[in-house]
Design an enzyme around this catalytic site. Structure first.
Site, PDB file in Angstrom:
ATOM      1  N   HIS A 362       0.841  -1.096  -0.018  1.00 42.23           N
ATOM      2  CA  HIS A 362      -0.228   0.194   0.295  1.00 42.23           C
ATOM      3  C   HIS A 362       0.762   0.994   0.068  1.00 42.23           C
ATOM      4  O   HIS A 362      -0.012   2.221   0.450  1.00 42.23           O
ATOM      5  CB  HIS A 362      -0.916  -0.121   1.178  1.00 42.23           C
ATOM      6  CG  HIS A 362      -2.119  -1.125   0.944  1.00 42.23           C
ATOM      7  ND1 HIS A 362      -3.162  -0.450   0.103  1.00 42.23           N
ATOM      8  CD2 HIS A 362      -2.152  -1.984   1.295  1.00 42.23           C
ATOM      9  CE1 HIS A 362      -4.076  -0.834   0.690  1.00 42.23           C
ATOM     10  NE2 HIS A 362      -3.572  -2.310   1.557  1.00 42.23           N
ATOM     11  N   LYS A 553      -8.039  13.820   4.356  1.00 42.91           N
ATOM     12  CA  LYS A 553      -7.534  13.066   4.372  1.00 42.91           C
ATOM     13  C   LYS A 553      -6.915  12.834   5.179  1.00 42.91           C
ATOM     14  O   LYS A 553      -6.507  13.706   6.354  1.00 42.91           O
ATOM     15  CB  LYS A 553      -7.308  12.672   3.354  1.00 42.91           C
ATOM     16  CG  LYS A 553      -6.398  13.505   2.473  1.00 42.91           C
ATOM     17  CD  LYS A 553      -5.893  13.787   0.980  1.00 42.91           C
ATOM     18  CE  LYS A 553      -6.984  13.140   0.245  1.00 42.91           C
ATOM     19  NZ  LYS A 553      -6.545  12.909  -1.029  1.00 42.91           N
ATOM     20  N   ARG A 554      -5.782  11.903   5.547  1.00 45.63           N
ATOM     21  CA  ARG A 554      -4.748  11.792   6.505  1.00 45.63           C
ATOM     22  C   ARG A 554      -3.831  13.454   6.428  1.00 45.63           C
ATOM     23  O   ARG A 554      -3.567  13.458   5.133  1.00 45.63           O
ATOM     24  CB  ARG A 554      -4.629  11.085   6.897  1.00 45.63           C
ATOM     25  CG  ARG A 554      -3.264  10.663   7.770  1.00 45.63           C
ATOM     26  CD  ARG A 554      -2.788   9.138   7.613  1.00 45.63           C
ATOM     27  NE  ARG A 554      -2.428   8.621   6.875  1.00 45.63           N
ATOM     28  CZ  ARG A 554      -1.049   8.391   5.397  1.00 45.63           C
ATOM     29  NH1 ARG A 554       0.286   8.950   6.335  1.00 45.63           N
ATOM     30  NH2 ARG A 554      -1.486   7.373   5.019  1.00 45.63           N
ATOM     31  N   LYS A 559       0.536  14.043   0.975  1.00 45.23           N
ATOM     32  CA  LYS A 559      -1.455  14.560   0.163  1.00 45.23           C
ATOM     33  C   LYS A 559      -1.371  15.650   0.054  1.00 45.23           C
ATOM     34  O   LYS A 559      -2.220  16.111  -0.081  1.00 45.23           O
ATOM     35  CB  LYS A 559      -2.385  14.117   1.320  1.00 45.23           C
ATOM     36  CG  LYS A 559      -2.001  12.427   1.533  1.00 45.23           C
ATOM     37  CD  LYS A 559      -3.181  11.646   2.968  1.00 45.23           C
ATOM     38  CE  LYS A 559      -2.450  10.212   2.808  1.00 45.23           C
ATOM     39  NZ  LYS A 559      -2.576   9.193   1.599  1.00 45.23           N
ATOM     40  N   THR A 661      -8.977   6.036  -1.991  1.00 52.28           N
ATOM     41  CA  THR A 661     -10.276   5.833  -1.812  1.00 52.28           C
ATOM     42  C   THR A 661     -11.242   6.962  -1.618  1.00 52.28           C
ATOM     43  O   THR A 661     -12.597   6.454  -2.456  1.00 52.28           O
ATOM     44  CB  THR A 661     -10.481   4.874  -0.985  1.00 52.28           C
ATOM     45  OG1 THR A 661      -9.879   5.087   0.294  1.00 52.28           O
ATOM     46  CG2 THR A 661      -9.902   3.275  -1.727  1.00 52.28           C
ATOM     47  N   LYS A 665     -15.205   8.188  -3.824  1.00 55.53           N
ATOM     48  CA  LYS A 665     -15.954   8.413  -2.787  1.00 55.53           C
ATOM     49  C   LYS A 665     -16.756   9.437  -3.497  1.00 55.53           C
ATOM     50  O   LYS A 665     -18.039   9.192  -3.462  1.00 55.53           O
ATOM     51  CB  LYS A 665     -15.705   8.071  -1.670  1.00 55.53           C
ATOM     52  CG  LYS A 665     -15.859   6.937  -0.494  1.00 55.53           C
ATOM     53  CD  LYS A 665     -14.738   7.160   0.538  1.00 55.53           C
ATOM     54  CE  LYS A 665     -14.655   5.868   0.883  1.00 55.53           C
ATOM     55  NZ  LYS A 665     -13.340   5.672   2.177  1.00 55.53           N
TER      56      LYS A 665
END
Length: 816
Positions: A362, A553-554, A559, A661, A665
């Protein structure tokens, strides 16, 4: 709503069961019940139904001697269970009507349930989506994890700073967990190895002076849509061995007995203890070993109970999937059990282990691939270290016959990394000990083969494959967005709940004015709901007429929440310094947790909060832009944020995100994506069409070229783009930190010095793309057409498709 029908007999059953639990479990009369009592009674009724179906499911699988999957994951981000189970069992309407007759609002009861604190981010939510799909598709799929007492942490924001509080989701016993004390597992830890030779002259090591942990299992039922199949995830909590503790107690060392009990139970207390200190690293290793030791022992015990005697047949009856490197010690534990306890010879045990176990990677970040110090493994699991050494010796012996004697190549593939302080590479162990290795998006899988572990790919190309992630539409559309779900039912029928590709039937209607108008009304309703939540939890008023631009998100530098923050500052300065007003008001919403020891991520949260304080209070921006950080991001909050988003920010540095993911969504719920060509964004663009997504920035190949040639100069972008220079100079000022001068100056210094995540290079393209989004958003028909096409073409990102590919290509699993 697309839910299965329920019979009159089940309506009566529901009423009788709830009366039973009110009287005999809660020991109350109806007029005494609080809202939480009603939640408990309702949940217990639903659990009764789940248990009945769970037992029937297990019996059905056993009758046909079905092969079973066991999914090993350190995280399961289940969220709340009551609403999801009512949906999947098809009794939500009957439950709502019954409670309404009693004067109880079912939606209020949903908020009485805490989110199950069993995971943190995408890894755990993916596992939960897979469990939903396995049960919906009638697959014999079970899972193992840890029954965390506190989970990660509950995030509070105080003066802009993240504060971590215990997430005590089990303040009272969860009504969903079914304790199985008769299935407890004994797990040996610590101790030492005595080297012995048996009477046949063979080496027989003995693990002595070891402590024993007890793994106490509880089953959490997982209902498939329609309720035909109910599987479960088995979660283990750690406790001390009664026998071992009593020996110490009876010897008179009472304090040591109590201390040892507390230390033992700490193993399952908190998700991801900080590994910044030695004690935290040891606890994290203990966690990973504890849960796989319980899982593997339980799997083999179940196999034998089915009447199987020959372990060589195990791969035809059992599949084990490792969800990232955290469960890699399962390979060593299976070898230990098969060799030490079941007396198989090494070659047979190794063939069985490797043929049974598969590994999902991952991450593309080398620093995120676990490496455990040999000294720590020797202290905690000395027998497993011996086994890993032997696996490594045999593998390198085999590898030497295939390689050209390249010592550097041998060093790269070795499981045991020699050095001053040697380490065991858990990803290498997972690859060597598995028959299958897969990535989770097309780009990720390709980079896995060419950049992360190219030597293993050259050695075993047939083991590598791609399985692009997916999400369950039952949770993230049917349940989270009932307005849109009803519209889809009325437009294309109800079959999309189990076959998301049926949404393709929307495509010819993309320009239909009536469909667009109804879609806009549903989005407006979702935005109004989220606006109320934002006001309640962040004290920020946002206008539902504004464009909702969301990144949830985290929090991590790759990111690039920081890039979004730079873009917000740019727009703010355009308004207050240049007099350029946006064509439409915009609300920037951000949410996510930063790891407790991750200073930079926590300071990014502080920056966002401070920006909100300044921008929201500035009279010059009133009615134009708002900024809000939503604390304690979790599944139940995501279910409110995602349906309300207009724009989904998926802006990670290209080549760093494995899949994502959240991007799926948001698109499924009609948000348009602004993103880089990273992870599954690439496949989303292929699916929805390049005109219906906003892509910007460097590609993974361009970034790799910069890194290889070492010729990236972030200062060049600062000097050549006046927009970027103004934004960074603003951060170096005290505009957003008047009470803490110089607080954010480090950001400019860091980005000018090294900019590891290429924010400087991508800023200009990001700002330009945001301007294009603003231009298109005010063209209502154009925007709504893109929204409809995103929803219509997102079908391939259902976790049902992903699970079907795993089942066919890796697990050898069929519906039963």
């Amino acid at each position: 709503m697309a839910v299965p029908p329920i019979s009159d007999s089940n309506r009566n059953l529901f009423k009788s069961l709830i009366d039973h639990h009110v009287r005999f479990t809660l020991a109350k009369r109806r007029q005494q019940l609080t809202g939480h009592d009603w939640y408990q009674a309702t949940a217990l009724v639903v659990r009764d139904m789940l248990v009945e179906k769970m037992l029937a499911t297990r019996a059905r699988f056993d009758r046909v001697n079905a092969k079973k999957l066991y999914y090993l994951s350190l995280e399961f981000l289940i969220g709340r269970s009551l609403e999801n189970n009512l949906f999947n069992l098809g009794i939500i309407d009957e439950c709502r009507d019954f409670l309404a007759d009693a004067g109880v609002d079912l939606r209020v009861l949903f908020d009485e349930e805490p989110d199950a604190a069993l995971g943190n981010g995408g890894l755990g939510r993916l596992a939960a989506c897979f469990l939903d799909s396995l049960a919906t598709m009638d697959m014999p799929g079970y899972a193992y994890g840890i029954n965390y007492e506190f989970g990660l942490f509950r995030q509070e924001i105080r003066e802009g700073y993240q504060i971590e509080r215990p997430d005590s989701w089990q303040r009272e016993r969860s009504p969903w967990l079914i304790t199985r004390p008769e299935e407890a597992c004994l797990v040996p830890v610590y101790g030492r190895i005595e080297h012995r030779i048996d009477r046949r002259g063979e080496y027989t090591p003995s693990w002595v002076d070891r402590r024993v942990l007890v793994g106490m299992p509880s089953d959490l039922p997982i209902a498939g849509f329609g309720g035909g199949t109910v599987n479960y995830v088995r979660l283990f909590a750690a406790s001390a061995s009664d026998e071992f503790d009593m020996q110490i107690f009876n010897a008179g060392d009472y304090l040591k007995a109590v201390e040892q009990k507390m230390v033992s139970e700490t193993v399952s207390r908190v998700l991801y203890p900080s590994d910044a200190v030695a004690a935290g690293r040891e606890l994290r290793l203990l966690q990973e070993y504890f849960f796989v030791a319980c899982a593997v022992r339980d799997i083999l015990r179940t196999y034998l109970r089915r009447g199987e005697e020959d372990f060589r047949e195990l791969p035809s009856k059992v599949a084990i999937q490792l969800n990232d490197t955290h469960p890699s010690l399962a390979i060593a534990e299976m070898m230990r059990l098969l060799v030490d306890e079941y007396d198989l010879n090494w070659e047979v045990a190794w063939d069985v282990t490797r043929s049974t176990v598969a590994y999902t990677n991952h991450t593309l970040l080398p620093e995120a691939l676990e490496r455990w110090p040999i000294s720590l493994l020797e202290r905690v699991v000395p027998r497993h270290l011996q086994i890993i050494y032997e696996i490594n010796r045999r593998f390198l012996g085999h590898f030497a016959t295939l390689s050209t004697g390249d010592s550097e190549l041998t060093r790269r593939v070795a499981i045991v990394e020699e050095g001053y302080e040697g380490h065991v590479r858990m990803a290498n162990l997972a690859i060597v000990g598995s028959h299958s290795v897969n990535g989770v998006s097309e780009l990720h899988s390709e980079l896995l083969k060419t950049r992360l572990v190219p030597d293993f790919y050259k050695l075993w190309p047939e083991r590598f494959s791609n399985k692009t992630n997916g999400v369950t539409q039952r949770r993230w559309l049917l349940m989270a967005n009932p307005g849109l779900a009803n519209l889809l039912d009325a437009t294309v029928g109800t079959g999309w709940a189990t076959d998301l590709q049926q949404l393709r039937e929307l495509e010819p209607l993309a320009d239909n004015p009536e469909l667009q108008a109804r879609l806009s009304a549903i989005k407006r309703m979702n935005k109004e709901r989220l606006a109320r939540i934002v006001n309640r939890i962040s004290a920020v008023d946002i206008d539902p007429e504004a464009m909702f631009d969301v990144q949830a998100k985290r929090i991590h530098e790759y990111k690039r929440q920081l890039l979004m923050a730079l873009g917000i500052i740019h727009q703010y300065l355009q308004i207050v310094e240049d007099g350029i007003e946006p064509a439409n008001p915009r609300a920037y919403l951000m949410a996510g947790k930063a790891a407790p020891g991750y200073w930079a991520a926590k300071m990014i949260i502080k920056l966002i909060c401070n920006m909100g304080d300044v921008i929201n209070a500035d009279t010059r921006t009133r009615g134009l832009i708002k900024v809000a950080f939503l604390p304690d991001y979790r599944v139940s909050l995501a279910e409110k944020i995602i349906p309300a988003a207009d724009v989904s920010e998926q802006i990670s540095t290209a080549g760093r995100e494995a899949s994502g993911t959240g991007n799926m969504k948001f698109a499924m719920n009609g948000a348009l994506t602004i993103g880089t060509l990273d992870g599954a964004n690439i496949e989303i663009r292929q699916a929805v069409g390049a005109d219906n997504i906003f892509i910007f920035g460097l590609t993974a190949e361009q970034i790799e070229e910069y890194q290889k040639n070492r010729n990236y100069n972030p200062r060049q972008h600062y000097e050549s783009d006046p927009r970027l220079k103004r934004v960074l100079d603003t951060l170096a000022s005290d505009l957003f930190c008047p009470k803490e001068p110089g607080l954010f100056r480090w950001i400019r210094d860091l980005l000018l010095d090294r900019d590891d995540y290429f924010l400087m290079a991508d800023f200009g393209a990001y700002a330009d793309t945001q301007s294009e989004i603003a231009r298109q958003y005010v063209q209502e028909q154009v925007w709504n057409r893109k929204v409809i096409l995103n929803i219509a073409r997102i079908g391939c990102f259902s976790s049902d498709r992903t699970v079907a590919e795993y089942a066919r290509d890796i697990w050898g699993l069929t519906p039963a």
